[in-house]
Scaffold this motif. Structure first.
Motif, PDB file in Angstrom:
ATOM      1  N   GLY A  74       0.812  -1.214   0.000  1.00 22.76           N
ATOM      2  CA  GLY A  74       0.000   0.000   0.000  1.00 22.76           C
ATOM      3  C   GLY A  74       0.845   1.263   0.000  1.00 22.76           C
ATOM      4  N   GLY A  75       2.145   1.115   0.226  1.00 22.42           N
ATOM      5  CA  GLY A  75       3.055   2.257   0.262  1.00 22.42           C
ATOM      6  C   GLY A  75       4.472   1.788   0.552  1.00 22.42           C
ATOM      7  N   LEU A  76       5.348   2.760   0.759  1.00 26.41           N
ATOM      8  CA  LEU A  76       6.754   2.467   1.056  1.00 26.41           C
ATOM      9  C   LEU A  76       7.149   3.195   2.333  1.00 26.41           C
ATOM     10  N   PRO A  77       8.035   2.588   3.131  1.00 22.83           N
ATOM     11  CA  PRO A  77       8.500   3.291   4.328  1.00 22.83           C
ATOM     12  C   PRO A  77       9.473   4.411   3.964  1.00 22.83           C
ATOM     13  N   ALA A  78       9.555   5.427   4.793  1.00 30.31           N
ATOM     14  CA  ALA A  78      10.470   6.553   4.546  1.00 30.31           C
ATOM     15  C   ALA A  78      11.913   6.077   4.417  1.00 30.31           C
ATOM     16  N   GLU A  79      12.236   4.967   5.082  1.00 30.52           N
ATOM     17  CA  GLU A  79      13.618   4.450   5.092  1.00 30.52           C
ATOM     18  C   GLU A  79      14.101   4.001   3.712  1.00 30.52           C
ATOM     19  N   ILE A  80      13.185   3.883   2.753  1.00 32.68           N
ATOM     20  CA  ILE A  80      13.587   3.503   1.390  1.00 32.68           C
ATOM     21  C   ILE A  80      14.606   4.504   0.842  1.00 32.68           C
ATOM     22  N   GLY A  81      14.521   5.742   1.331  1.00 30.06           N
ATOM     23  CA  GLY A  81      15.428   6.799   0.869  1.00 30.06           C
ATOM     24  C   GLY A  81      16.884   6.584   1.241  1.00 30.06           C
ATOM     25  N   LYS A  82      17.150   5.620   2.122  1.00 26.60           N
ATOM     26  CA  LYS A  82      18.542   5.355   2.533  1.00 26.60           C
ATOM     27  C   LYS A  82      19.299   4.483   1.535  1.00 26.60           C
ATOM     28  N   LEU A  83      18.604   3.982   0.528  1.00 28.90           N
ATOM     29  CA  LEU A  83      19.247   3.068  -0.430  1.00 28.90           C
ATOM     30  C   LEU A  83      20.005   3.866  -1.499  1.00 28.90           C
ATOM     31  N   LYS A  84      21.148   4.375  -1.100  1.00 29.65           N
ATOM     32  CA  LYS A  84      21.902   5.335  -1.934  1.00 29.65           C
ATOM     33  C   LYS A  84      22.433   4.735  -3.237  1.00 29.65           C
ATOM     34  N   LYS A  85      22.554   3.388  -3.286  1.00 31.40           N
ATOM     35  CA  LYS A  85      23.091   2.760  -4.503  1.00 31.40           C
ATOM     36  C   LYS A  85      22.008   2.170  -5.398  1.00 31.40           C
ATOM     37  N   LEU A  86      20.734   2.294  -4.972  1.00 35.09           N
ATOM     38  CA  LEU A  86      19.636   1.673  -5.714  1.00 35.09           C
ATOM     39  C   LEU A  86      19.496   2.292  -7.107  1.00 35.09           C
ATOM     40  N   GLU A  87      19.521   1.447  -8.137  1.00 34.38           N
ATOM     41  CA  GLU A  87      19.404   1.905  -9.518  1.00 34.38           C
ATOM     42  C   GLU A  87      18.052   1.559 -10.138  1.00 34.38           C
ATOM     43  N   THR A  88      17.457   0.433  -9.690  1.00 31.98           N
ATOM     44  CA  THR A  88      16.175  -0.017 -10.244  1.00 31.98           C
ATOM     45  C   THR A  88      15.199  -0.324  -9.124  1.00 31.98           C
ATOM     46  N   LEU A  89      14.018   0.297  -9.185  1.00 26.14           N
ATOM     47  CA  LEU A  89      12.957   0.026  -8.220  1.00 26.14           C
ATOM     48  C   LEU A  89      11.697  -0.287  -9.022  1.00 26.14           C
ATOM     49  N   SER A  90      11.259  -1.546  -8.961  1.00 25.13           N
ATOM     50  CA  SER A  90      10.116  -1.984  -9.757  1.00 25.13           C
ATOM     51  C   SER A  90       8.990  -2.452  -8.842  1.00 25.13           C
ATOM     52  N   LEU A  91       7.854  -1.743  -8.916  1.00 26.07           N
ATOM     53  CA  LEU A  91       6.743  -1.954  -7.982  1.00 26.07           C
ATOM     54  C   LEU A  91       5.414  -2.073  -8.725  1.00 26.07           C
ATOM     55  N   SER A  92       5.426  -2.652  -9.906  1.00 18.49           N
ATOM     56  CA  SER A  92       4.189  -2.703 -10.683  1.00 18.49           C
ATOM     57  C   SER A  92       3.178  -3.666 -10.054  1.00 18.49           C
ATOM     58  N   SER A  93       1.907  -3.385 -10.298  1.00 14.80           N
ATOM     59  CA  SER A  93       0.795  -4.222  -9.812  1.00 14.80           C
ATOM     60  C   SER A  93       0.808  -4.381  -8.296  1.00 14.80           C
TER      61      SER A  93
END
Length: 238
Positions: A74-93
């Motif tokens: 239903g959403g994402l936690p604020a802590e997702i912002g700490k993933l400084k090396k993240l290049e791909t985030l896929s959240l379809s469906s």
């Protein structure tokens, strides 16, 4: 899923940096992954029953790709912002309605896929993501694209299958935008900003399935300029 099977997955992930566990009906993000926060680079938990991510997601400092398609988020936690090396985030469906404000901290992000969610307001604040190439918001509930869209650094925006009837002319000011997809929306011809044809970098403007015949674009001011860009791009890749 048995503990022994999960254990063998964890052992493999320890060596490879990849954890993939799809279609297993998982109700929650596996706590056992906490042991691998130092070396996990890729996580794919698609086609499960996850309803949320734990705040501990922020501790996966080496994570470059996170794929959670076809869950119940239903959403994402604020802590997702700490993933400084993240290049791909896929959240379809999933069932996501909005993004946390901390998304603008994902400075390495190149691909953000949010197709098939419940997003009704165009997410702002993503302009800080200087490396973002693709933003996919298709199959959501968007009704308009606001002026803030001009802040995006993306090469492609996919807005197919929404309910968009208002498209800000500021989209033509996106400095790197080459591909704009707005198929199957509620746009009439008068809602198409001339500046997309006339002044933008867009070389593929995909508008099928709206409230006008595509061929009507040909009579609009700037169509020739758009076709020059379209043809030049086709030549480059043929």
């Amino acid at each position: 899923m048995g503990n022994s099977a999960l254990k063998s997955h964890l052992e493999t992930s320890q060596k490879t940096g990849v954890f993939q566990l799809t279609g297993k009906g998982l109700p929650a993000f596996p706590e056992e992954l906490q042991r691998l926060t130092a070396n996990l680079r890729t996580v794919d938990l698609s086609d499960n029953k996850l309803e949320s991510l734990p705040p501990s997601i922020g501790s996966y400092a080496q994570l470059r790709s996170l794929t959670l398609n076809s869950n119940r988020l239903g959403g994402l936690p604020a802590e997702i912002g700490k993933l400084k090396k993240l290049e791909t985030l896929s959240l379809s469906s999933n069932r996501i309605q909005q993004l946390p404000l901390t998304m603008d901290q994902l400075k390495s992000l190149r691909t953000l896929i949010l197709a098939g969610n419940c997003i009704s307001e165009f997410p702002t604040g993503l302009g800080a993501l200087r490396h973002l190439d693709l933003l996919d918001l298709s199959r959501n509930q968007l009704q308009s694209v606001p002026p803030e869209v001009s802040e995006l650094q993306v090469i492609e925006i996919n807005l197919n299958q929404n309910q968009i009837s208002l498209l800000s002319a500021d989209v033509s000011r996106c400095p790197r935008l080459k591909v704009l997809r707005v198929e199957e929306n509620c746009l009439d011809l008068a809602a198409i900003p001339l500046s997309i044809l006339n002044e933008s970098q867009v070389s593929l403007f995909s508008v099928e399935g709206n409230l006008f015949e595509v061929k009507c674009l040909q009579d609009m001011e700037g169509y020739d300029k758009y076709m020059e860009r379209f043809t030049a791009t086709k030549k480059k890749f043929s």
